[in-house]
Enzyme design. Sequence first.
Site, short mmCIF file in Angstrom:
data_model
loop_
_atom_site.label_atom_id
_atom_site.label_comp_id
_atom_site.label_asym_id
_atom_site.label_seq_id
_atom_site.Cartn_x
_atom_site.Cartn_y
_atom_site.Cartn_z
N ASP A 8 -43.24 -25.31 47.03
CA ASP A 8 -42.12 -26.08 46.48
C ASP A 8 -41.63 -27.04 47.55
OD1 ASP A 8 -42.49 -24.40 44.38
OD2 ASP A 8 -40.46 -23.60 44.33
N ASP A 130 -39.97 -23.31 31.06
CA ASP A 130 -39.06 -22.52 31.90
C ASP A 130 -38.00 -21.95 30.97
OD1 ASP A 130 -40.49 -23.52 34.09
OD2 ASP A 130 -39.19 -25.27 34.20
#
Length: 245
Positions: A8, A130
């Site tokens: 990330d 998500d």
Amino acid sequence: MQILPAIDLRNGKCVRLRQGDYQQETIFSDSPVEMAKRFADAGAEWLHLVDLDGAKAGRPVNHEVVKAITSAVPIRCELGGGIRDEAAIRLMLEDVGVARVIIGTQALKQPDWFREMAQKFPHQLVLGIDARNSMVATEGWLDVSQTSAIELAKNYVDLKLAALIYTNIANDGMMQGVDDDTINDMRQLADLGLPVIASGGVTTTRDIERLVAASKLSPNLVGAIVGRALYEGTLTVESAIAACR
């Protein structure tokens, strides 16, 4: 099942967030490229890259770092975060060198556009779902919609998508394992026919073993993204791959 180590990116560094919260950030490395090389050397076949700044800004931000990663490792990379238009898709696939891009927010908010892009870029788009309590979250997890994950996926089962990534936000970065409800959601999604990659909460080899067991019942459950566990040391890429086998 394939293991996809996660990198990330925020401000050019390798970080992890808790439950997608930008206020709960841990910096794990100033050199994402070195981290990518380490994961590749350990046997990973794919890397899962997230442009956290891009997710917030709605456009690619860390693409120069991503390009440095794709140039440095011999394995394929997928990228999500800030992919909201065709120009961003082309930038990533044609210039930056990622093998596939992940689209979440626009798949919910602009379904006609997402269909058009899936037809233009067959097997290169990943539907990123998500969810919080099985409901789809968008805008870098800042908003939760009234659409269920299963409902959204059903709209796109006819498309030539590369995969579907399902993340339970409640588990992400929490180091608490993958719960039964999330595995059930993943199996339902896999049974629709799209290749599904699990994300969020994978902490130990036991989590991998449970996902492998689920994949035997739902063979379209094909992969697992592993993030914080690799940085905290509760899992290694080697042990995760071994658990898959």
